[in-house]
Write a protein that holds these residues in place. Structure first.
Motif, short mmCIF file in Angstrom:
data_model
loop_
_atom_site.label_atom_id
_atom_site.label_comp_id
_atom_site.label_asym_id
_atom_site.label_seq_id
_atom_site.Cartn_x
_atom_site.Cartn_y
_atom_site.Cartn_z
N ALA A 199 -27.35 74.76 -79.44
CA ALA A 199 -28.32 75.82 -79.75
C ALA A 199 -28.98 75.60 -81.11
CB ALA A 199 -27.63 77.18 -79.70
N ILE A 200 -28.20 75.19 -82.12
CA ILE A 200 -28.77 74.98 -83.45
C ILE A 200 -29.73 73.80 -83.43
CG2 ILE A 200 -28.27 74.61 -85.89
CD1 ILE A 200 -25.39 75.54 -85.31
N PRO A 252 -36.04 79.32 -92.97
CA PRO A 252 -35.20 78.12 -93.09
C PRO A 252 -35.11 77.32 -91.81
CG PRO A 252 -33.83 80.07 -92.86
CD PRO A 252 -35.25 80.56 -92.92
N LEU A 253 -34.82 76.04 -91.97
CA LEU A 253 -34.60 75.16 -90.83
C LEU A 253 -33.30 75.52 -90.12
CD1 LEU A 253 -35.17 72.59 -89.15
CD2 LEU A 253 -34.13 71.26 -90.99
N HIS A 254 -32.28 75.87 -90.88
CA HIS A 254 -30.97 76.22 -90.33
C HIS A 254 -30.61 77.66 -90.68
CE1 HIS A 254 -30.86 71.82 -91.15
NE2 HIS A 254 -30.28 71.77 -89.97
N PRO A 255 -29.75 78.29 -89.90
CA PRO A 255 -29.27 79.63 -90.28
C PRO A 255 -28.67 79.61 -91.68
CG PRO A 255 -28.61 79.10 -88.03
CD PRO A 255 -29.20 77.85 -88.60
N GLU A 256 -28.84 80.70 -92.41
CA GLU A 256 -28.41 80.72 -93.80
C GLU A 256 -26.90 80.57 -93.96
OE1 GLU A 256 -30.11 84.19 -95.58
OE2 GLU A 256 -32.15 83.39 -95.53
N VAL A 257 -26.13 80.89 -92.94
CA VAL A 257 -24.68 80.68 -93.02
C VAL A 257 -24.37 79.20 -93.20
CG1 VAL A 257 -24.32 80.46 -90.51
CG2 VAL A 257 -22.47 81.31 -91.98
N LEU A 258 -25.31 78.34 -92.80
CA LEU A 258 -25.19 76.90 -93.05
C LEU A 258 -25.97 76.50 -94.29
CD1 LEU A 258 -25.61 75.37 -89.46
CD2 LEU A 258 -23.50 75.94 -90.67
N SER A 259 -27.29 76.78 -94.29
CA SER A 259 -28.17 76.21 -95.31
C SER A 259 -27.91 76.74 -96.71
CB SER A 259 -29.64 76.47 -94.94
OG SER A 259 -29.91 77.85 -94.88
N GLU A 260 -27.38 77.98 -96.83
CA GLU A 260 -27.15 78.54 -98.14
C GLU A 260 -25.67 78.85 -98.38
OE1 GLU A 260 -29.74 81.75 -99.09
OE2 GLU A 260 -31.55 80.62 -98.61
N ALA A 261 -24.84 78.36 -97.47
CA ALA A 261 -23.41 78.64 -97.62
C ALA A 261 -22.58 77.41 -97.23
CB ALA A 261 -23.02 79.86 -96.79
N ALA A 262 -22.12 77.34 -95.99
CA ALA A 262 -21.09 76.37 -95.62
C ALA A 262 -21.52 74.91 -95.74
CB ALA A 262 -20.62 76.64 -94.19
N SER A 275 -27.83 83.79 -80.41
CA SER A 275 -27.03 82.65 -79.93
C SER A 275 -26.97 81.53 -80.96
CB SER A 275 -27.61 82.12 -78.62
OG SER A 275 -28.94 81.63 -78.82
N VAL A 276 -28.06 81.37 -81.73
CA VAL A 276 -28.08 80.34 -82.77
C VAL A 276 -27.17 80.74 -83.93
CG1 VAL A 276 -29.55 79.06 -84.39
CG2 VAL A 276 -30.42 79.66 -82.12
N ILE A 277 -27.21 82.01 -84.31
CA ILE A 277 -26.33 82.51 -85.37
C ILE A 277 -24.87 82.34 -84.94
CG2 ILE A 277 -25.62 84.53 -86.68
CD1 ILE A 277 -28.33 83.52 -87.51
N ALA A 278 -24.57 82.70 -83.70
CA ALA A 278 -23.20 82.57 -83.21
C ALA A 278 -22.74 81.12 -83.22
CB ALA A 278 -23.09 83.15 -81.80
N ALA A 279 -23.61 80.21 -82.82
CA ALA A 279 -23.27 78.79 -82.83
C ALA A 279 -23.00 78.30 -84.25
CB ALA A 279 -24.38 77.98 -82.19
N ALA A 280 -23.80 78.78 -85.20
CA ALA A 280 -23.61 78.38 -86.60
C ALA A 280 -22.28 78.90 -87.13
CB ALA A 280 -24.76 78.89 -87.45
N GLU A 281 -21.95 80.15 -86.82
CA GLU A 281 -20.69 80.71 -87.29
C GLU A 281 -19.50 79.97 -86.68
OE1 GLU A 281 -21.26 84.76 -86.18
OE2 GLU A 281 -22.30 85.29 -88.07
N ALA A 282 -19.62 79.60 -85.40
CA ALA A 282 -18.54 78.84 -84.75
C ALA A 282 -18.42 77.45 -85.37
CB ALA A 282 -18.82 78.73 -83.25
N ALA A 283 -19.55 76.84 -85.72
CA ALA A 283 -19.52 75.52 -86.34
C ALA A 283 -18.84 75.57 -87.70
CB ALA A 283 -20.94 74.99 -86.49
N VAL A 284 -19.09 76.62 -88.46
CA VAL A 284 -18.45 76.77 -89.76
C VAL A 284 -16.94 76.92 -89.59
CG1 VAL A 284 -18.22 78.29 -91.76
CG2 VAL A 284 -20.49 77.75 -90.86
N ALA A 285 -16.54 77.72 -88.61
CA ALA A 285 -15.10 77.95 -88.39
C ALA A 285 -14.39 76.69 -87.93
CB ALA A 285 -14.92 79.06 -87.36
#
Length: 479
Positions: A102-103, A122-132, A36-46
């Motif tokens: 969720a994040i 990491p503190l945040h999912p890598e889709v955030l912390s190392e990408a977006a 659910s946290v990964i999904a929230a991060a991906e939605a936030a990026v989008a």
């Protein structure tokens, strides 16, 4: 204890993996993020919205350890009359993290990023912390951009922070920056970093601030897979880069104190008995410390390349153990200074890796815009200090535990061998102490009857190396 540099490594012996797994379990270190946290991060990026203010024409650069992907800060410095304009772009994590979502909930469980050879937590999912959310080069990112004007002596004369879109031009490593500067081939921003960094170091001395410069224990792996621990001293450019972060944290603290709302990183002044204990340590190590010389000047005169003086620097870290956080609303706290910095200070420059920076950054953005501090920030302020301090204790035990395990792994095949090292601490009642070896870079327990004397170089025998609990023991035998 010395500082610690722990990199992520691909090849890790099974014995070490087992020890780290046990350490993580004992400290409650989290594993992978829930779906659910990964999904929230991906939605936030989008769905992220970039700020209207466009600073993509500003040639920001990042300076970090080799291979880093979680890039919190990007720097640009230019001359401004007889002074300077420092622009410091900080990753806008709040652009991706919904308060109470969720994040956010997961971040309050993790509080900060943790490092080990086997994995990064990491503190945040890598889709955030190392990408977006990371300020990687050649991509547009949302950021909180600090603009700090300095006079010719490097003292701040004005400061503000606001949201903007930015685009870093280049990702530098510390080693690369130092090589370019030493060779006279550095671009202007790096030359000005050295110039402003030196001015800020001079200002630190003038106000009575202290930077210990303790050598770090660094986990190293050779091309053939051989592991070792080495002592590493920081490069000059690392200190200059740190001075920009300190400068930003100091102006942020002043903003919050003037407004009567915020959260500070604090350290109480050392008590007289603690200073006297260090004077006795200096005497035991054979280091001159005249009474007329104060603690800050004494520390600045120590050379980490000299074993006895490195041991003294190690002893001085005991004065930093009272660090904490202080949040406030409705008025500034009475004791706001961070004793080592010799000024009020706030964490605002590493929001990808540290929870508190997102909150302190939001406060400063609101204050500079003349807007109310968001309710989600004010609601969290009371509980934040205890969350942060609990996490700091866990991080310290985790990092120390990792190095202990590596030490045990390296030394286990050498039980029964003799080593020469320096006694950096002695407990006369227990006839025990701490032995610091130069090669490998290990600090371990030693027992020796009445034969232990602070500051002496001794030969001790390795008698135990526990790979499960990360414990190493030496003994000095009679004769």
């Amino acid at each position: 204890m010395p500082g610690r540099t722990i990199a992520f490594l691909d090849r890790v012996p099974a014995a070490l993996r087992q020890g780290i797994a046990q350490l993580r379990e004992s400290l409650g270190v989290p594993d992978d993020f829930d779906g659910s946290v990964i999904a929230a991060a991906e939605a936030a990026v989008a769905g992220v919205r970039l700020p209207d203010r466009d600073l993509t024409d500003v040639p920001f650069v990042t300076i970090d350890p080799e291979g880093s992907m979680d890039l919190d800060q990007a720097l640009q410095i230019e001359r401004d009359g007889d002074g300077y304009l420092v622009r410091y772009a900080i990753a806008d994590v709040a652009a991706f993290v919904a308060p109470g979502g969720a994040i956010d909930v997961e971040c309050h469980q993790r509080v900060e990023t943790l490092y080990a050879p086997t994995q990064r937590t990491p503190l945040h999912p890598e889709v955030l912390s190392e990408a977006a959310a990371s300020l990687l080069p050649d991509v547009v990112r949302p950021a909180l951009v600090w603009e700090i004007r300095l006079d010719a002596a490097g003292a701040p004369t004005a400061a503000s922070v606001a949201r903007a879109r930015v685009q870093s031009r280049r990702r530098h490593s510390y080693g690369e920056v130092q090589r370019l500067l030493d060779a006279g081939q550095a671009e202007e921003v790096l030359v000005l970093l050295a110039e402003v960094g030196r001015l800020r170091e001079a200002a630190e001395v003038a106000r009575g601030g202290i930077n210990l410069g303790v050598p770090e224990q660094e986990v190293c792996v050779a091309a053939d897979g051989t592991w070792t621990l080495e002592y590493r001293t920081t490069l000059p450019c690392e200190g200059w880069n740190a001075q920009i972060s300190l400068l930003t944290g100091m102006v942020a603290a002043r903003m919050m104190l003037d407004a009567g709302v915020g959260i500070l990183r604090t350290l109480p002044p050392a008590e007289d008995h603690a200073i006297e204990r260090l004077r006795r340590t200096a005497q035991g190590l054979g280091i001159s410390w005249p009474r007329r010389v104060g603690y800050p000047d004494f520390v600045r005169g120590l050379d980490a390349a000299v074993p006895r003086e490195a041991a003294m620097l190690n002893a001085c870290t005991t004065l930093f153990r009272g660090a904490g956080y202080d949040s406030f609303t409705g008025g500034a706290p009475r004791d706001a200074d961070h004793a080592a910095i010799a000024a009020p200070y706030a964490h605002v420059t590493a929001p990808l890796r540290r929870l508190v920076d997102r909150y302190a950054g939001e406060i400063c953005v609101a204050l500079c815009a003349g807007e109310p501090v968001p309710d989600w920030v004010l609601t969290a302020l009371e509980a934040l200090p205890s969350e942060l301090e609990g996490s700091s204790r866990r991080a310290g035990r985790y990092e120390r535990g990792i190095v202990d395990l590596v030490e045990a792994m390296l030394l286990a095949p050498r039980i029964g061998q003799e080593f020469t090292g320096l006694l950096i601490d002695v407990d006369p009642d227990r006839h025990a102490g701490r032995l610091q070896l130069a090669d490998p870079a290990v600090e371990a327990r030693v027992k020796g009857g009445r034969r232990l004397r602070l500051g002496t170089e001794i030969t001790a025998t390795l008698v135990a190396a526990d790979l499960v609990n990360g414990r190493v023991d030496f003994r000095v035998f009679a004769g």
